[in-house]
Design a protein around this motif. Structure first.
Motif, PDB file in Angstrom:
ATOM      1  N   PRO A  26      -6.907  20.427  16.158  1.00 25.24           N
ATOM      2  CA  PRO A  26      -6.472  19.363  16.711  1.00 25.24           C
ATOM      3  C   PRO A  26      -4.784  18.726  16.163  1.00 25.24           C
ATOM      4  O   PRO A  26      -4.715  19.061  15.058  1.00 25.24           O
ATOM      5  N   ALA A  27      -4.268  18.181  16.987  1.00 22.26           N
ATOM      6  CA  ALA A  27      -2.744  17.871  16.653  1.00 22.26           C
ATOM      7  C   ALA A  27      -2.550  16.953  15.310  1.00 22.26           C
ATOM      8  O   ALA A  27      -1.692  17.420  14.533  1.00 22.26           O
ATOM      9  N   GLY A  28      -3.554  15.961  15.057  1.00 20.70           N
ATOM     10  CA  GLY A  28      -3.343  15.047  13.844  1.00 20.70           C
ATOM     11  C   GLY A  28      -3.558  15.988  12.614  1.00 20.70           C
ATOM     12  O   GLY A  28      -2.826  15.642  11.689  1.00 20.70           O
ATOM     13  N   LYS A  29      -4.535  16.799  12.807  1.00 17.32           N
ATOM     14  CA  LYS A  29      -4.972  17.643  11.737  1.00 17.32           C
ATOM     15  C   LYS A  29      -3.831  18.443  11.109  1.00 17.32           C
ATOM     16  O   LYS A  29      -3.382  18.731   9.863  1.00 17.32           O
ATOM     17  N   PHE A  30      -3.257  19.208  12.172  1.00 18.11           N
ATOM     18  CA  PHE A  30      -1.964  20.049  11.893  1.00 18.11           C
ATOM     19  C   PHE A  30      -0.784  19.187  11.322  1.00 18.11           C
ATOM     20  O   PHE A  30      -0.229  19.535  10.312  1.00 18.11           O
ATOM     21  N   HIS A  31      -0.616  18.291  12.079  1.00 12.14           N
ATOM     22  CA  HIS A  31       0.340  17.209  11.381  1.00 12.14           C
ATOM     23  C   HIS A  31       0.346  16.713   9.969  1.00 12.14           C
ATOM     24  O   HIS A  31       1.100  16.577   9.223  1.00 12.14           O
ATOM     25  N   ASN A  91       2.680  12.373  15.853  1.00 13.86           N
ATOM     26  CA  ASN A  91       2.351  13.824  15.222  1.00 13.86           C
ATOM     27  C   ASN A  91       3.552  14.643  14.858  1.00 13.86           C
ATOM     28  O   ASN A  91       3.805  15.656  15.045  1.00 13.86           O
ATOM     29  N   SER A  92       4.818  14.089  14.503  1.00 10.90           N
ATOM     30  CA  SER A  92       6.156  14.388  14.243  1.00 10.90           C
ATOM     31  C   SER A  92       6.457  14.215  13.027  1.00 10.90           C
ATOM     32  O   SER A  92       6.267  13.366  12.466  1.00 10.90           O
ATOM     33  N   ILE A  93       7.406  15.380  12.371  1.00 11.82           N
ATOM     34  CA  ILE A  93       8.009  15.015  11.122  1.00 11.82           C
ATOM     35  C   ILE A  93       9.263  15.838  11.289  1.00 11.82           C
ATOM     36  O   ILE A  93       9.359  16.972  11.929  1.00 11.82           O
ATOM     37  N   THR A  94      10.387  15.226  10.760  1.00 10.09           N
ATOM     38  CA  THR A  94      11.515  15.841  10.590  1.00 10.09           C
ATOM     39  C   THR A  94      12.217  16.089   9.408  1.00 10.09           C
ATOM     40  O   THR A  94      12.342  15.273   8.443  1.00 10.09           O
ATOM     41  N   PHE A  95      12.658  17.375   9.154  1.00 10.72           N
ATOM     42  CA  PHE A  95      13.098  17.584   7.746  1.00 10.72           C
ATOM     43  C   PHE A  95      14.658  18.074   8.098  1.00 10.72           C
ATOM     44  O   PHE A  95      15.006  18.567   8.953  1.00 10.72           O
ATOM     45  N   SER A  96      15.564  17.632   6.597  1.00 13.11           N
ATOM     46  CA  SER A  96      16.918  18.212   6.902  1.00 13.11           C
ATOM     47  C   SER A  96      17.149  18.954   5.570  1.00 13.11           C
ATOM     48  O   SER A  96      16.639  18.360   4.483  1.00 13.11           O
ATOM     49  N   VAL A  97      17.534  20.316   5.891  1.00 11.10           N
ATOM     50  CA  VAL A  97      17.813  21.021   4.580  1.00 11.10           C
ATOM     51  C   VAL A  97      19.048  20.584   4.054  1.00 11.10           C
ATOM     52  O   VAL A  97      20.063  20.416   4.600  1.00 11.10           O
ATOM     53  N   ILE A  98      18.878  20.225   2.563  1.00 11.98           N
ATOM     54  CA  ILE A  98      19.924  19.960   1.959  1.00 11.98           C
ATOM     55  C   ILE A  98      20.673  20.720   0.659  1.00 11.98           C
ATOM     56  O   ILE A  98      21.739  20.556   0.216  1.00 11.98           O
ATOM     57  N   GLU A  99      19.653  21.857   0.406  1.00 11.59           N
ATOM     58  CA  GLU A  99      20.044  22.842  -0.557  1.00 11.59           C
ATOM     59  C   GLU A  99      19.367  24.183  -0.165  1.00 11.59           C
ATOM     60  O   GLU A  99      18.351  23.969   0.398  1.00 11.59           O
ATOM     61  N   LYS A 107      26.035  24.642   7.897  1.00 14.11           N
ATOM     62  CA  LYS A 107      26.718  23.236   7.235  1.00 14.11           C
ATOM     63  C   LYS A 107      25.465  22.129   7.407  1.00 14.11           C
ATOM     64  O   LYS A 107      25.329  21.476   6.479  1.00 14.11           O
ATOM     65  N   SER A 108      24.651  22.380   8.322  1.00 10.71           N
ATOM     66  CA  SER A 108      23.487  21.391   8.780  1.00 10.71           C
ATOM     67  C   SER A 108      22.398  22.446   9.308  1.00 10.71           C
ATOM     68  O   SER A 108      22.444  23.292  10.159  1.00 10.71           O
ATOM     69  N   PHE A 109      20.945  21.964   8.723  1.00 10.55           N
ATOM     70  CA  PHE A 109      19.783  22.552   9.494  1.00 10.55           C
ATOM     71  C   PHE A 109      18.846  21.480   9.550  1.00 10.55           C
ATOM     72  O   PHE A 109      18.559  21.082   8.391  1.00 10.55           O
ATOM     73  N   VAL A 110      18.388  21.043  10.688  1.00  9.39           N
ATOM     74  CA  VAL A 110      17.527  19.999  10.976  1.00  9.39           C
ATOM     75  C   VAL A 110      16.292  20.467  11.675  1.00  9.39           C
ATOM     76  O   VAL A 110      16.539  21.045  12.615  1.00  9.39           O
ATOM     77  N   LEU A 111      15.155  20.303  11.253  1.00 13.29           N
ATOM     78  CA  LEU A 111      14.006  20.897  11.829  1.00 13.29           C
ATOM     79  C   LEU A 111      12.886  20.042  12.010  1.00 13.29           C
ATOM     80  O   LEU A 111      12.521  19.186  11.132  1.00 13.29           O
ATOM     81  N   LYS A 112      12.715  19.773  13.240  1.00  9.72           N
ATOM     82  CA  LYS A 112      11.684  18.687  13.692  1.00  9.72           C
ATOM     83  C   LYS A 112      10.417  19.436  14.377  1.00  9.72           C
ATOM     84  O   LYS A 112      10.402  20.574  15.120  1.00  9.72           O
ATOM     85  N   ILE A 113       9.059  19.084  13.806  1.00 11.57           N
ATOM     86  CA  ILE A 113       7.971  19.707  14.119  1.00 11.57           C
ATOM     87  C   ILE A 113       7.151  18.453  14.772  1.00 11.57           C
ATOM     88  O   ILE A 113       6.801  17.705  13.948  1.00 11.57           O
ATOM     89  N   GLN A 114       6.626  18.710  16.097  1.00 15.17           N
ATOM     90  CA  GLN A 114       5.949  17.908  16.979  1.00 15.17           C
ATOM     91  C   GLN A 114       4.728  18.433  17.422  1.00 15.17           C
ATOM     92  O   GLN A 114       4.572  19.475  17.921  1.00 15.17           O
ATOM     93  N   VAL A 115       3.471  17.925  16.924  1.00 13.63           N
ATOM     94  CA  VAL A 115       2.127  18.736  17.532  1.00 13.63           C
ATOM     95  C   VAL A 115       1.536  17.835  18.775  1.00 13.63           C
ATOM     96  O   VAL A 115       1.467  16.414  18.248  1.00 13.63           O
ATOM     97  N   THR A 116       1.192  18.183  19.844  1.00  8.04           N
ATOM     98  CA  THR A 116       0.794  17.612  20.887  1.00  8.04           C
ATOM     99  C   THR A 116      -0.403  18.176  21.520  1.00  8.04           C
ATOM    100  O   THR A 116      -0.542  19.091  21.539  1.00  8.04           O
ATOM    101  N   SER A 124      -4.028  22.004  20.624  1.00 12.07           N
ATOM    102  CA  SER A 124      -2.668  21.636  20.565  1.00 12.07           C
ATOM    103  C   SER A 124      -1.599  22.597  20.971  1.00 12.07           C
ATOM    104  O   SER A 124      -1.724  23.860  20.847  1.00 12.07           O
ATOM    105  N   VAL A 125      -0.271  22.055  20.954  1.00 12.06           N
ATOM    106  CA  VAL A 125       1.055  22.624  21.100  1.00 12.06           C
ATOM    107  C   VAL A 125       1.790  22.362  19.881  1.00 12.06           C
ATOM    108  O   VAL A 125       2.288  21.343  19.628  1.00 12.06           O
ATOM    109  N   VAL A 126       2.247  23.145  19.068  1.00 14.48           N
ATOM    110  CA  VAL A 126       3.119  23.016  17.885  1.00 14.48           C
ATOM    111  C   VAL A 126       4.596  23.267  18.616  1.00 14.48           C
ATOM    112  O   VAL A 126       4.780  24.299  18.980  1.00 14.48           O
TER     113      VAL A 126
END
Length: 164
Positions: A26-31, A91-99, A107-116, A124-126
């Protein structure tokens, strides 16, 4: 329905990674694994994540800083990320790499993971969506991360399905 897309856009310095991975959990469990208990991911996907440590803040809260020890292309890597957004209702979370190792090339790397949840059926689909800016035009597009994200998704899925 698994789609893999890697599309550099705007200029040679900016790009995106997009990957959809079908899972049975389930999406919620993965998130919840990603947001609420990422420190358990080393048990769920030991081939990819060796450890995840809380550096500052609280698990799953915006502003929290997390350090990841992971393996990419057979090489041990480290990333320190800040949680930029958490949307439990999506069911979404966004991370920004800082180090860490990625900052040697980006220079920047942002990763959003959303599970539907899948339409009309179980599972579900990740969706992994990364946006980045390279430090210069000589840095390769990080397509090697797509198999890493897919493998992680599949291993976490198996782990979640085996939990009682």
């Amino acid at each position: 329905m698994e789609a893999v897309e890697a599309t550099p856009e705007m200029s040679a310095l900016f790009g995106e990674l997009v990957l959809d991975v079908e899972i049975r959990a389930p999406a919620g469990k993965f998130h919840h694994m990603l947001a609420g208990r990422p420190h358990h991911m080393s048990k769920a996907t030991p081939n990819n994540i060796q450890r995840c440590d809380l550096h500052e803040g609280e698990w799953g809260k915006v502003g929290t800083i997390v350090t990841w020890n992971y393996v990419l292309d057979g090489q041990p890597k480290i990333a320190k990320d800040r949680i930029e957004a958490v949307e439990p209702e999506k069911n979404s979370i966004t991370f920004s790499v800082i180090e860490g190792d990625l900052m040697n090339e980006f220079k920047s790397f942002v990763l959003k993971i959303q599970v539907t949840p899948k339409q009309g059926g179980p599972g579900s689909v990740v969706n992994w969506h990364g946006k980045y800016e390279k430090i210069d035009e000589n840095v390769a597009h990080p397509e090697n991360m797509l198999p890493f994200f897919k493998s992680m998704s599949k291993e976490i899925d198996e782990h979640l399905l085996s939990e009682v």
